[in-house]
Every structure is written in C-alpha cells, then in structure tokens.
Motif scaffolding. Sequence first.
Motif, PDB file in Angstrom:
ATOM      1  N   ILE A   1       0.928  -1.115  -0.136  1.00  0.00           N
ATOM      2  CA  ILE A   1      -0.030   0.016   0.018  1.00  0.00           C
ATOM      3  C   ILE A   1       0.677   1.398  -0.154  1.00  0.00           C
ATOM      4  O   ILE A   1       0.625   2.260  -0.897  1.00  0.00           O
ATOM      5  CB  ILE A   1      -0.851   0.102   1.289  1.00  0.00           C
ATOM      6  CG1 ILE A   1      -1.752  -1.206   1.034  1.00  0.00           C
ATOM      7  CG2 ILE A   1      -1.737   1.196   1.296  1.00  0.00           C
ATOM      8  CD1 ILE A   1      -2.782  -1.400   2.591  1.00  0.00           C
TER       9      ILE A   1
ATOM     10  N   SER B   1      -5.556  -4.246   5.200  1.00  0.00           N
ATOM     11  CA  SER B   1      -5.787  -2.916   4.674  1.00  0.00           C
ATOM     12  C   SER B   1      -5.786  -2.075   5.928  1.00  0.00           C
ATOM     13  O   SER B   1      -5.814  -0.622   5.593  1.00  0.00           O
ATOM     14  CB  SER B   1      -7.222  -2.896   3.973  1.00  0.00           C
ATOM     15  OG  SER B   1      -8.092  -3.281   4.810  1.00  0.00           O
TER      16      SER B   1
ATOM     17  N   GLN C   1      -6.618   1.323   4.254  1.00  0.00           N
ATOM     18  CA  GLN C   1      -7.007   1.724   2.864  1.00  0.00           C
ATOM     19  C   GLN C   1      -8.485   1.247   2.771  1.00  0.00           C
ATOM     20  O   GLN C   1      -8.696   0.198   3.092  1.00  0.00           O
ATOM     21  CB  GLN C   1      -6.050   0.586   1.883  1.00  0.00           C
ATOM     22  CG  GLN C   1      -6.549   1.199   0.353  1.00  0.00           C
ATOM     23  CD  GLN C   1      -5.443   0.088  -0.465  1.00  0.00           C
ATOM     24  OE1 GLN C   1      -5.120  -0.985  -0.151  1.00  0.00           O
ATOM     25  NE2 GLN C   1      -4.811   0.968  -1.438  1.00  0.00           N
TER      26      GLN C   1
ATOM     27  N   LYS D   1     -10.057   3.070  -2.350  1.00  0.00           N
ATOM     28  CA  LYS D   1      -8.534   2.936  -2.551  1.00  0.00           C
ATOM     29  C   LYS D   1      -7.959   4.257  -1.952  1.00  0.00           C
ATOM     30  O   LYS D   1      -6.678   4.474  -1.963  1.00  0.00           O
ATOM     31  CB  LYS D   1      -8.214   2.917  -3.853  1.00  0.00           C
ATOM     32  CG  LYS D   1      -8.301   1.610  -4.583  1.00  0.00           C
ATOM     33  CD  LYS D   1      -7.686   0.307  -3.720  1.00  0.00           C
ATOM     34  CE  LYS D   1      -8.299  -0.919  -4.532  1.00  0.00           C
ATOM     35  NZ  LYS D   1      -7.460  -2.088  -3.692  1.00  0.00           N
TER      36      LYS D   1
END
Length: 696
Positions: free
Chosen positions: A489, A601, A616, A620
């Motif tokens: 990420i 995430s 995230q 996105k």
Amino acid sequence: MIDRQCAVVLFCLLLTLGMKDIRAQDDFGSLRFETGDCTLLKSRVVRAHAMGRGTTGAILEIEVKNRSGFSAEPLVFLVEALAKKGKRRGKKKITPLAPVKVARVPLPHFGRAGRAVADGSAVKYKVRSPFANDVKKFKITVLEASFFVGKTKSKSKAPIKVIGKKEGEIEEFGQKYACTIVRLKNLSAFPVDAIFEATYTWPRKAKSIISCQLGASETKEWTISTFPQAYAGSELTGASVSKLKLIDWSVRASDGEQIAQELFLNAWKNWRGTQPRTGNILGEFQLNYVAAANPGAPTVTKGHFEFTPEGDFHVTVSEGKSKKRTLDLILQKVFVGMVRPSGDELKKSNHFRMANAHSVVMVGPLWDKNANRNLFELKNGAIVLRTSEENPEANFEKWVTKEVEDGWLLTELNWYSKFLGTEPNRSFRWRYQELAGYYLPIYYQNSVSFGGNWFSTTEFKISNISISKPKDLAKAQPENPNNSALKKIWNSSYRYPKAPVTLTGKFEIKSPGTDGVWSGKKVVTGSFRLNKFRGMLMIGERWQEASFEIDGTHSDFVRKSLVSAVEDRLRMWAFRDWAGRESFDSEFSQAKIVVAKDGKSSFRFSDAKIFESLQQRADKSLLLGVSGAGQRIVEFGRVGDFLVPIRIETGDEILSATFKDMGSGWVIPVRMRFERVFGADWGPETLVLTDLELTP
C-alpha cells in the motif's frame, strides 16, 4: 514654467553630475583583504544638520582619517551625543544619551572596497543619525571597517548609472500611496550599494540618506515608497522625491568564503561532543513538565534510553504517558552537541561567507529547522550568537559556552524576539558529566515565557549514565508477515525522487485578500526559483534556497510579506503532500506495526516518524492517523502511470491539487487549492504554477 520632460532631463543631469560612468571596471577581484585596527581610523563630525521640519534625526557629515597602514572603508560608526543645545541651569550636568550604532551600509561588513580612505588620507561620509536635531556635539568611533591592499578607481567614479525616474503608486492594506521609481544600472561585475541624499516633497519636506542594493551588472527599478524616520521600523508609508544625489557607494568585492569556512568549521570542530564512538550511551531519565496553567500538578515520565552511534534513540517508558516521538524530540535537544552533523557534512551542503570581522553567514540547509537564522557570531573560537542576516535584531539566540580541554561546551541558549519584549522567550540549559573522554549531558531544562510571563518548564534529568559496548538492537520492523501488505500500500502511489534539481517558474495566487499576509491584495503574481529542490517533502529539506520576485510596485514591507506568504503556501502543501512521505524503511525504521481487522488494509503503528495508523478504504483512498494532527483522508487521481494525491482532508481543512508529469520521474503539483486551513471562514486560496522548468 518647466515642463515634465525638461524636469526629467534636469533630474538625470543632477544625478550624474560629478559621477562619471566607468567603462573599464576596477579590478576589485585582485584586492587582498586584511584584518585591520579600527582604532587607527580617527573620526569626527564636521557638520550636522536637521533632516527637515516635522522629522526626527539629523544628517551627520563625518570625516575619517586613516593611519592603519591599509586602505580602509568605514562601515559602522558608534555615535555618542555629548550635549544638547539650549539653556542650562547653573552648573547642572546634562545626562548623556545612550550611544547608537549607525551602519553606513547593510551587511555584509567584510570585503568591501568602495569610497575607501587611503592610508594617510581623509574622506568625508554622510550618515543618518537618530538623535534629535538640537544635538550639536558628538563623539564618533569607527566600529567596523573593511581593510585591503590594492588600488581602486578614484572615489568620484561610482560604478552606478542612474537611467531615470518616474512617479508611481503603491497599494498597501487597501490604501494607495505615492512613490518614486528610479531605474539604476550597476556597471560593475560585483554587487554594489548605492547611497543617495534624497530631497522629499511628501510626506515631509525634508532630506534623508537612503540606499539601494544592486546585484552584479544588474539593471533595477528601485521603488522609494517610504520616508525614513529616526529608527528602523518607524518609516512613514508613501514618498515623493524631487532630487536624488548619488553621494556614496560601496562594492562587495569579496565574500571571504575561505576565511569564513575556516573560522566556522574550526569553532564547530571545537564544540565537544561529536568525536567518534562505537558504544551506546545508556541512562535512566526523569522528565518533568510543569505549566503555568497548573503549576501544582507537574507531568512526570520515567524510563531509560539508549543512544546509538548512528544517532538513533531507543526509549523504554516505565512510568508516565509521554509518547516516543515527544521523548525523541527532547533527547535531540539534550544531546544537541552529539546529534548535529559533522563539519564535513556542513561543508558539503552549505556556502560560507563573512558578515564582518567576527561573524560568519552560512547559506544552505544548516542543521535544524531554524534555517533563517544563518548568521553566527564567533568569539574565542566558539559560537556566541545566532541570528538572521537579513534582520539580525528581530529574532536571535545568545549562546553561553564553557571552555573545556580542546574545545567548548554549550551550557545555555537564550532565544529573544523583539516582538515579544526584552526578556528571553525561551531559555535552554545543560549540565555535563565527563566520562571516558566524553562530556555527556546529565541535565537539560527548557523554559518558555511570553512577554516576561512564565508559561512552562521542561526538565530532563539523567542518572546512571554510561557507555556500553556495541550490541545488536532491535531493528526497524519486527518480523511480521503482514508488513508486506502495508509495504505494498505504502509504495503503490507516487513519491518524489528526492534527487536535487532546480525548479523555476511563474506563480499566481488568488485569495479573498482577507488574510493579512496578502496586504489586502486578491491576486499576487511573480516568478520563483528553488535551488536543490527535492520535492514537496513532509519532513526534511525540501529545497536549499528559494528566491521569489513579486510583480508590480510594492513597499519593502509589503514585498517581504508577500514573498514570505508565497513560500508559506508551498510549505503548507508540502506538510500534507502524501507524495512527500518518507520511504517505507525510513518511516518504520523503529516502529512496531500492529495489524488490525483483515490484516491487509488496516494498520496501527507505534514509534513511526509521522503516522500512527493507516487504513486503505474500499475506494482506494487512505485514512491516516497523523501524529499531532489527527485523522487525514487522502484521495488519489492518475497522471500518466502515476497515482498522485489530488484531495487531502485533515479535520475541517481541505486541500486539493492538480499534478503535471515533468518527465525524469518528476510529477509536480501545478494547481493547489487551500480551504478552511485556519478556520471555517478562511480562504479559499488558489496557487497556480506555470512555465515550470526542471534542470539537474
């Protein structure tokens, strides 16, 4: 009646009378500058006259005789008023006024060779004195002068050409004022200060001494927009000048780079603390913080630390709630003598020049955030003062040092601001213990005051300090298989290359004009140059030097305010620009990473440099926890192959940008919009960059 065209012709004739152009330039570069003795320059006032009705101060004509053995150019005088005109009662003595320093030219006061006094000769100079018009007796001392060996052209042949003048108008805080614009040309290949005797018709019918700086071979439109009063900062806005006589000049022939570098780096080397070591410094600490708002309830944090030779701090807290980042920042101050860069690093990234016989200017990134304080006064091989070259009396630091074997230690630093009173606003103190050839700090104090009123005190006490043998410390990231998800990420969007380049271009800022920094102007345009630009970085050196030219005619005060505001808006974006984040390894070099939810995430960190959390989201975008700033949302857009941050929300504030691919890995924000940064009613402001060029 003389028509306007004839008036301009007569004005130009007056300017150039007795001041011939010099086609063959003086070879100022061949002069050899020396350390002379100012006591061998004898001076006296031969004439003093009032500036004019309704003004304070007087114009002094000072004669300087030179017996130094060198050619000498006096630069700073100490003016003492001995008596006042008027009746005396009996034999009662008049209390003398405090002496005042009067600079003939601005800094630097080194390497100058203009209207100099040859050895065995005398020359007269005119300066503006702040003393009242009725003071008639003075004692004059030359405090600073430039001494040199070599010949220059006759003093009557100034390397300045006055092309002409016109009347103009400036706008300041919504009010329009008259000004006089003079076009000047420097005929020399060196920077020069031109000094004029000006006859004003408005806002006072009076004479004064004013000056203008010109760069090497520069042609310049000089705006005279203020009437100078007795003391700096008390000028009257607006000016109309009918006569301007070039009476004096000073060429900046040498910046003394080699001398300045040697003087500063020698003092830097003698500041004890940076000698090489292989072991870690260990100790126990107690941090006490007490504020005026609640003096009876100090905050206490206890623990122990290790300080590695690489400059990293590893802290363990056993009592209290102070965060690792806070403790790191304090330890940086405690060990300031050890965490500073080496002389070789400063030499590589900075340029040095002399300000005067005992002060050095260092231009570049320096070593801390106070990059505007770049003038250092040296005494007995140690730093005793740090301030700004442009405005040395505005904000400055007084350093108190202690002489030790082979060098000196910093024991006290007092920071002053003339805007906040005469007492120091911040005071730092250190105490040391000698151990194994090192002077190790064992006590640090930081006291904060405003206008003489105490605000808070921070104390950091160290006990059981020692130096250990090297050992392997836990590195950056604990072994965690989910770090690869975070790293993916982190690296999925654009980051500036950081390879230094030069960025030039034009700018336009539009705003409601309500923020005072814009002086009521709703549109500001100009050009800029960023040397050694490394990107809009969140932390670290973004650029080494910045220069801005503002379009239009403005007073010096307004121009400086606008320049500061434009650079501030660039920094405002950079502080929040996700593309300016650190590399993954740098951000998390000492962090502990905790995986939340699905493990792919959402993450929390402790001891990272800037961030405390990252998530995230489904679209996105990123939801970030920023140390000291709260939650931040970053939305992305695509420019070619790059994913760049186009909208950044931190609390109520909203920043947005349009980026442009400049090639060679550089993607630059060219349109930035700022909303609600300082409250719901602030802004919006828009900054647009055009005609951009990147050069290695």
